[in-house]
Structures are given as structure tokens and as C-alpha cells.
Enzyme design. Structure first.
Site, PDB file in Angstrom:
ATOM      1  CG  HIS A 215      -2.087   0.910   1.067  1.00 44.12           C
ATOM      2  ND1 HIS A 215      -2.014   2.251   1.337  1.00 44.12           N
ATOM      3  CD2 HIS A 215      -3.341   0.675   0.609  1.00 44.12           C
ATOM      4  CE1 HIS A 215      -3.178   2.805   1.063  1.00 44.12           C
ATOM      5  NE2 HIS A 215      -3.998   1.873   0.613  1.00 44.12           N
TER       6      HIS A 215
ATOM      7  CG  ASP B 220      -8.661  -4.284  -2.494  1.00 50.33           C
ATOM      8  OD1 ASP B 220      -9.794  -4.202  -1.991  1.00 50.33           O
ATOM      9  OD2 ASP B 220      -8.122  -3.366  -3.117  1.00 50.33           O
TER      10      ASP B 220
HETATM   11  N1  CMC Z   1       4.232  -7.409  -5.021  1.00 53.80           N
HETATM   12  C1  CMC Z   1       5.573  -7.426  -5.185  1.00 53.80           C
HETATM   13  N2  CMC Z   1       6.369  -6.357  -5.009  1.00 53.80           N
HETATM   14  C2  CMC Z   1       5.765  -5.221  -4.652  1.00 53.80           C
HETATM   15  C3  CMC Z   1       4.371  -5.133  -4.463  1.00 53.80           C
HETATM   16  C4  CMC Z   1       3.609  -6.298  -4.656  1.00 53.80           C
HETATM   17  N3  CMC Z   1       2.281  -6.274  -4.470  1.00 53.80           N
HETATM   18  N4  CMC Z   1       4.054  -3.876  -4.108  1.00 53.80           N
HETATM   19  C5  CMC Z   1       5.203  -3.183  -4.087  1.00 53.80           C
HETATM   20  N5  CMC Z   1       6.241  -3.999  -4.406  1.00 53.80           N
HETATM   21  C6  CMC Z   1       7.669  -3.664  -4.419  1.00 53.80           C
HETATM   22  C7  CMC Z   1       8.027  -2.772  -5.606  1.00 53.80           C
HETATM   23  O1  CMC Z   1       8.392  -3.545  -6.723  1.00 53.80           O
HETATM   24  C8  CMC Z   1       9.175  -1.995  -5.026  1.00 53.80           C
HETATM   25  O2  CMC Z   1      10.299  -2.843  -4.985  1.00 53.80           O
HETATM   26  P1  CMC Z   1      11.807  -2.249  -5.210  1.00 53.80           P
HETATM   27  O3  CMC Z   1      12.036  -1.307  -4.085  1.00 53.80           O
HETATM   28  O4  CMC Z   1      12.682  -3.450  -5.203  1.00 53.80           O
HETATM   29  O5  CMC Z   1      11.758  -1.560  -6.545  1.00 53.80           O
HETATM   30  C9  CMC Z   1       8.770  -1.754  -3.568  1.00 53.80           C
HETATM   31  O6  CMC Z   1       7.914  -2.863  -3.258  1.00 53.80           O
HETATM   32  C10 CMC Z   1       8.034  -0.445  -3.336  1.00 53.80           C
HETATM   33  O7  CMC Z   1       6.856  -0.432  -4.142  1.00 53.80           O
HETATM   34  P2  CMC Z   1       6.238   0.819  -4.860  1.00 53.80           P
HETATM   35  O8  CMC Z   1       5.784   0.403  -6.228  1.00 53.80           O
HETATM   36  O9  CMC Z   1       7.177   1.977  -4.759  1.00 53.80           O
HETATM   37  O10 CMC Z   1       4.984   1.116  -3.956  1.00 53.80           O
HETATM   38  P3  CMC Z   1       3.800   2.112  -4.322  1.00 53.80           P
HETATM   39  O11 CMC Z   1       3.482   2.830  -3.071  1.00 53.80           O
HETATM   40  O12 CMC Z   1       4.104   2.935  -5.518  1.00 53.80           O
HETATM   41  O13 CMC Z   1       2.625   1.110  -4.723  1.00 53.80           O
HETATM   42  C11 CMC Z   1       0.747  -0.298  -4.641  1.00 53.80           C
HETATM   43  C12 CMC Z   1       1.591   0.732  -3.893  1.00 53.80           C
HETATM   44  C13 CMC Z   1      -0.506  -0.607  -3.805  1.00 53.80           C
HETATM   45  C14 CMC Z   1       0.299   0.263  -5.995  1.00 53.80           C
HETATM   46  C15 CMC Z   1       1.602  -1.583  -4.850  1.00 53.80           C
HETATM   47  O14 CMC Z   1       2.003  -2.082  -3.599  1.00 53.80           O
HETATM   48  C16 CMC Z   1       0.841  -2.640  -5.635  1.00 53.80           C
HETATM   49  O15 CMC Z   1       0.813  -2.574  -6.869  1.00 53.80           O
HETATM   50  N6  CMC Z   1       0.228  -3.635  -4.926  1.00 53.80           N
HETATM   51  C17 CMC Z   1      -0.560  -4.649  -5.588  1.00 53.80           C
HETATM   52  C18 CMC Z   1      -1.903  -4.071  -5.989  1.00 53.80           C
HETATM   53  C19 CMC Z   1      -2.833  -3.897  -4.820  1.00 53.80           C
HETATM   54  O16 CMC Z   1      -3.013  -4.792  -4.008  1.00 53.80           O
HETATM   55  N7  CMC Z   1      -3.476  -2.706  -4.768  1.00 53.80           N
HETATM   56  C20 CMC Z   1      -4.506  -2.415  -3.770  1.00 53.80           C
HETATM   57  C21 CMC Z   1      -4.127  -1.317  -2.842  1.00 53.80           C
HETATM   58  S1  CMC Z   1      -5.233  -1.254  -1.442  1.00 53.80           S
HETATM   59  C22 CMC Z   1      -6.746  -0.784  -2.109  1.00 53.80           C
HETATM   60  C23 CMC Z   1      -6.802   0.630  -2.486  1.00 53.80           C
HETATM   61  O17 CMC Z   1      -6.640   1.498  -1.598  1.00 53.80           O
HETATM   62  O18 CMC Z   1      -7.036   0.903  -3.675  1.00 53.80           O
END
Ligand code: CMC
Length: 435
Positions: free
Chosen positions: A311, A369
Site C-alpha cells: 500500500h 483487497d
Molecule cells: N508485489 C511485489 N512487489 C511489490 C508489491 C507487490 N504487491 N508492491 C510493491 N512492491 C515492491 C516494488 O516492486 C518496489 O520494490 P523495489 O524497491 O525493489 O523496486 C517496492 O515494493 C516499493 O513499491 P512501490 O511500487 O514503490 O509502492 P507504491 O506505493 O508505488 O505502490 C501499490 C503501492 C498498492 C500500488 C503496490 O504495492 C501494488 O501494486 N500492490 C498490488 C496491488 C494492490 O493490491 N493494490 C490495492 C491497494 S489497497 C486498495 C486501495 O486502496 O485501492
């Protein structure tokens, strides 16, 4: 507002500039940089809004490090266990929990608006039966402005209130209609003697041949899904609704924009993506293949993510996930599904991932989720409808945020700027002379 300020110094010798620091009730202070461009001719650069407070809001507070979520000051844990969804709607819309009289009034207003214009059925017929429910919902919600032109003036408080009640009341009807249309069953009209969640489940699962007998545990689980998804501060879809409504468009159009944004797999679409991920692992061999799947997630060269994990704001745990996990186990027990292969797989994947250093070191925990998809699946909601259920629940939050924006004395049309990195000014060479 405080009389604190901060001064920004520039290493290129430009004069230093001072900005006010604003303080909220809780949460980080913000630097008011509205005068930055006027004073320096420079913009700030913050793609993805990692450090930008886009508005001043009194609705929802999140402390991502503590794993805290408050609606109007009330902890989500108390709301989820002591209130029903319509009480939470009152809280979000009008600022406080309802008295018994206010509660009865809101219930009766919502009930009275739960039917949709009969013409809506013909509009729905224009869609393919296999259309994604979110494609259908984006269209249906946008179309409400054509059916209810007497409540589209965003600047009229009375019309805004009617459109709010209409949207909250009609969303369950529309989601259920989208489902019934996809399976070719007759639409079930809402009934005024049912609670909000039970009515939705009845419209989903009853047929003219057989009524739906509400199960207390499942109805309560659905109501909890609604409460936990009702608002979540300035997330992508809420910011979309605010931005869209900032032009003065009508409330139905703005909420339709929110529905469209929510559809994405990084946002509301995650619950659907999560279930599809579980199906994929199951097809590949189930629990025995979790290790291989996790290896793919960790592989820098792959784009595979563990859906339902991570998240942007919650970096220790998602408090909604804790509540949803509890509900998940209640529902699986009620339905005797603990040994179902898909649900066993979900629980095994969760266990392995929360102990894995890749996820622990990146502070990636299951989000709401992960469990809401499992609960919905167990209840019998088709996977492709999960995000539409999320949209149903989030509608009240979108409306509360939209109302707050429109009545904010500082409200202006949203208009971010950019760092332009395209071609500098150049002249058009006539076509025949171009190489
Ligand atoms: N699986 C694997 N790796 C992950 C995931 C994941 N679900 N989420 C983040 N990472 C890794 C990402 O690759 C990065 O790694 P590195 O530092 O090695 O490059 C690190 O964790 C930081 O991630 P980020 O992309 O900078 O995090 P963000 O804040 O931009 O993204 C997110 C948040 C929710 C979009 C992402 O965690 C994600 O895509 N999760 C899966 C989709 C999901 O479950 N979304 C629902 C969110 S809750 C409901 C809502 O509020 O909408």
C-alpha cells in the site's frame, strides 16, 4: 494554520523565500507553497503526489506508520464493529454519527430512492452481455445525470444532497442489475423492508422463482466490506472525483469518473486481480507452486506482483485488512469452506508472504483487497463484480469529498502544472521539404 514559517534557500544565489507552515489536527505539517511560482517562477515536482497535500479535508485521517484509519475522528475498528454502513454514510456525509431519529430519516430517504428509472433497463441492453461490470457501471453511473436532471447542479446544496442520496441508494440496484444482465436473469427490484446490505444481496441472488434468505453472518460481512471501503482520504479515485468536479460538472459525472479510475488493478481492481492470481496458481498446481510464484514476484525482470499486498500509505499493516481477515474466517467457517482448495491456497500464500524477507523488508503486508476478494468469492459474488462492489461502497466517500471541496472557500478548479521536457520551439518545414 500557525504562524510558523519555513524558508527555502537556493544554491544558485536566487533570493530565499519564506512560506507558511500549516498544521492539521493530527498528521504531518504542510508547507503552503501556493505563492512559490509567483515568488520564484518555479514549480514543485512531485509525480505520483508522494509529498503533496492536494486539499484540506476533515473527513478521513490515515497514519500509515501506525496503521490507523479514522473516519471523522472515529477509529475504523469501532465503526466496523459498532455501526452499520448507513450510520457510516451519515458520518461521512454530514460530519457525525446519526441520532436514532437521523438514522431513521436517512434509512427512509435511501430506501425511497433505491429504484432506478425503468428506462435504465433499455440503456443497459445496449451493452454486450459479457461486458466487464466496471465498463457497464461507468456508463450507468454517468447516465444517471440524464435520468435525474433535477439534481445535477453541483453548486446547489439541496440538489447535491438529493444526488448524494440517489447515488448511495441506487448503486446497489445498478451493480445487481449489471450482474443480472450478464447472466441473463430477470432484474430483481429493491425491497423497502430490507436493510442496505441485505437488499443488495437479495437483488443479486434472488430470482422471481426463489427468494433469497439472508444469512446474518454473510449480510454482516457484506456490510463490513461497505464500511471498510467507504472512504480512504485522497486516493486515486477520490482525487479523480475532486478533480473532475472541480470544473463544476454534475455529481453523477464526477462519480462516474471515480468509478473509471477505481477500475485499475493498482487500485480497486486489486481484489479481482488477486482472485485471478489465486486461480492462476491453482491451475499451475496450487499450494505446491507457491514457492515458484513467489520467486517470479521477486524476480527483478518480471512484472508479476503479489496482488492484494502493499500500500502506498500503510507501511506496517492495513487496519482494514485486519478486520477483513477476521470477517474472512467468520465467513469461511459459516459456509464450511476452510478446506476449499482455493481458500486454503489463499491462506497458505498469505502465511508464506508475510514471513518472506522480500515482503517484510519492503513493508509489504496484505491490504484490505486480499481478504475482501476471498470473502466476496465465498459469498458468491462473481470475481468480475468485485470492483463494482468496491465502487458501491466508495460512492459515499467520493460524495462526501466532493461536497467538502465544493463548499471550501479555497476551492478552485484543479490545474496542476508540469516539467516540460519535449522539443523546444521549432518551425514547421513544408511537407515536401521534409527528409
Ligand atoms: N508485489 C511485489 N512487489 C511489490 C508489491 C507487490 N504487491 N508492491 C510493491 N512492491 C515492491 C516494488 O516492486 C518496489 O520494490 P523495489 O524497491 O525493489 O523496486 C517496492 O515494493 C516499493 O513499491 P512501490 O511500487 O514503490 O509502492 P507504491 O506505493 O508505488 O505502490 C501499490 C503501492 C498498492 C500500488 C503496490 O504495492 C501494488 O501494486 N500492490 C498490488 C496491488 C494492490 O493490491 N493494490 C490495492 C491497494 S489497497 C486498495 C486501495 O486502496 O485501492
Amino acid at each position: 494554520m500557525t504562524d510558523q514559517t519555513t524558508t527555502l534557500d537556493f544554491s544558485d544565489g536566487s533570493p530565499a523565500v519564506t512560506f507558511p507552515i500549516l498544521t492539521g489536527t493530527v498528521g504531518p505539517e504542510v508547507i503552503d507553497i501556493r505563492a512559490l511560482y509567483g515568488k520564484t517562477g518555479r514549480f514543485t515536482y512531485d509525480p505520483g503526489f508522494l509529498s503533496t497535500a492536494s486539499c484540506n479535508s476533515k473527513i478521513t485521517f490515515i497514519d500509515g506508520d501506525k496503521g490507523e484509519l479514522l473516519y471523522r475522528g472515529y477509529p475504523i475498528e469501532e465503526l466496523a464493529t459498532r455501526c452499520d454502513f448507513l450510520e457510516v454514510c451519515h458520518l461521512l456525509l454530514y460530519g457525525d454519527l446519526p441520532t436514532p431519529a437521523q438514522n431513521a430519516d436517512l434509512q427512509s430517504r435511501v430506501i425511497k430512492h433505491s429504484m432506478v428509472n425503468e428506462q435504465m433497463q433499455f440503456f443497459l441492453r445496449g451493452f454486450r452481455r459479457d461486458a466487464h461490470p466496471m465498463a457497464v457501471m461507468t456508463g450507468l453511473v454517468g447516465a444517471l445525470s440524464a435520468f435525474y436532471p433535477d439534481s445535477i447542479n453541483l453548486h446547489d446544496a439541496h440538489q447535491r444532497d438529493i444526488s448524494a442520496i440517489r447515488l448511495i441508494a441506487k448503486m446497489p440496484t445498478l451493480v445487481a442489475m449489471a450482474y443480472k444482465y450478464s447472466v441473463g436473469q430477470p432484474y430483481m427490484y429493491p425491497r423497502n423492508d430490507q436493510g442496505y446490505a441485505a437488499n443488495f444481496m437479495r437483488m443479486m441472488f434472488a430470482t422471481p422463482c426463489e427468494d433469497y434468505k439472508p444469512n446474518e453472518v454473510l449480510v454482516r460481512a457484506m456490510d463490513r466490506i461497505f464500511i471498510l471501503h467507504a472512504d480512504h482520504e485522497q486516493n486515486a479515485s477520490t482525487s479523480t472525483v475532486r478533480m473532475c468536479a472541480s470544473s463544476g460538472t454534475n455529481p453523477f459525472a464526477a462519480i462516474a469518473a471515480g468509478v473509471a479510475c477505481l477500475w485499475g488493478p493498482a487500485h480497486g481492481g486489486a481484489n479481482e486481480a488477486c482472485l485471478n492470481m489465486l486461480y492462476d496458481i491453482e491451475r499451475e498446481g496450487g499450494i505446491a507452486k507457491i514457492g515458484e510464484f513467489i520467486a517470479r514476484v521477486k524476480d527483478k525482470n518480471s512484472t508479476v506482483k503479489l496482488m492484494g499486498f502493499g500500500h502506498r500509505v500503510y507501511k506496517n499493516y492495513d487496519p482494514r485488512a485486519k478486520l477483513m481477515r477476521e470477517t474472512c474466517h467468520e465467513v469461511l467457517s459459516e459456509l464450511g469452506l476452510h478446506d476449499d482448495p482455493l481458500f486454503k491456497l489463499a491462506m497458505a500464500l498469505e502465511k508464506i508472504a508475510v514471513e518472506d524477507d522480500y515482503f517484510v523488508s519492503r513493508k509489504l503486508y496484505p491490504n484490505v483487497d486480499y481478504y475482501s476478494g476471498i470473502v466476496q468469492k465465498a459469498i458468491g459474488i462473481p470475481v468480475s463484480l468485485f470492483t463494482a462492489v468496491f465502487a458501491l461502497a466508495r460512492t459515499v466517500g467520493w460524495i462526501a469529498q466532493l461536497n467538502e471541496m465544493i463548499t471550501d472557500p479555497e476551492y478552485r478548479i484543479g490545474r496542476p502544472r508540469q516539467l516540460y521536457s519535449g522539443a523546444a520551439r521549432r518551425s514547421v518545414i513544408p511537407l515536401a521539404q521534409r527528409a
